[in-house]
Write a protein that holds these residues in place. Structure first.
Motif: not given
Length: 109
Positions: A29-31, A69-74
């Motif tokens: 999302x942020x990226x 879905x790794x490092x708590x980021x989708x």
């Protein structure tokens, strides 16, 4: 008269268009938000609420999919169906520009 969801009629909002473009390579999302800002020289800024609402719609329409879905980021990526809709949207907008240029040229502008 109820307003149709643009995805249901095969058209993209500006937000959907830029999210699909940014997800030609997998991103979280942020990226996605940062990519859109950089791609548009900061003329288009998509906030988190709008982005995640649009991501839900794009997932439901199978235009993007969950890639990882790794490092708590989708992490999401555009599907082939999404790529085809982006191509269709580019052609639709080309025609819109052509129509506008023709009308303005006929008016002497």
């Amino acid at each position: 008269m109820p307003r149709n969801d643009s995805l249901e009629v095969g058209e993209l909002t500006d937000t959907s268009y830029y999210i699909l473009l940014s997800l030609m390579e997998p991103k979280h999302g942020y990226l996605i938000m940062k990519t859109i800002e950089e791609m548009t020289d900061h003329t288009v800024v998509v906030g988190p609420a709008s982005m995640y609402t649009t991501i839900k719609k794009l997932l439901r329409a199978e235009l993007i999919k969950l890639h990882d879905k790794s490092d708590k980021k989708k992490v999401y990526v555009t599907t082939e169906k999404g790529v085809q809709l982006v191509k269709k949207e580019i052609e639709r907008k080309r025609l819109m520009i052509q129509h506008g240029e023709e009308i303005l040229a006929n008016k002497g502008e």
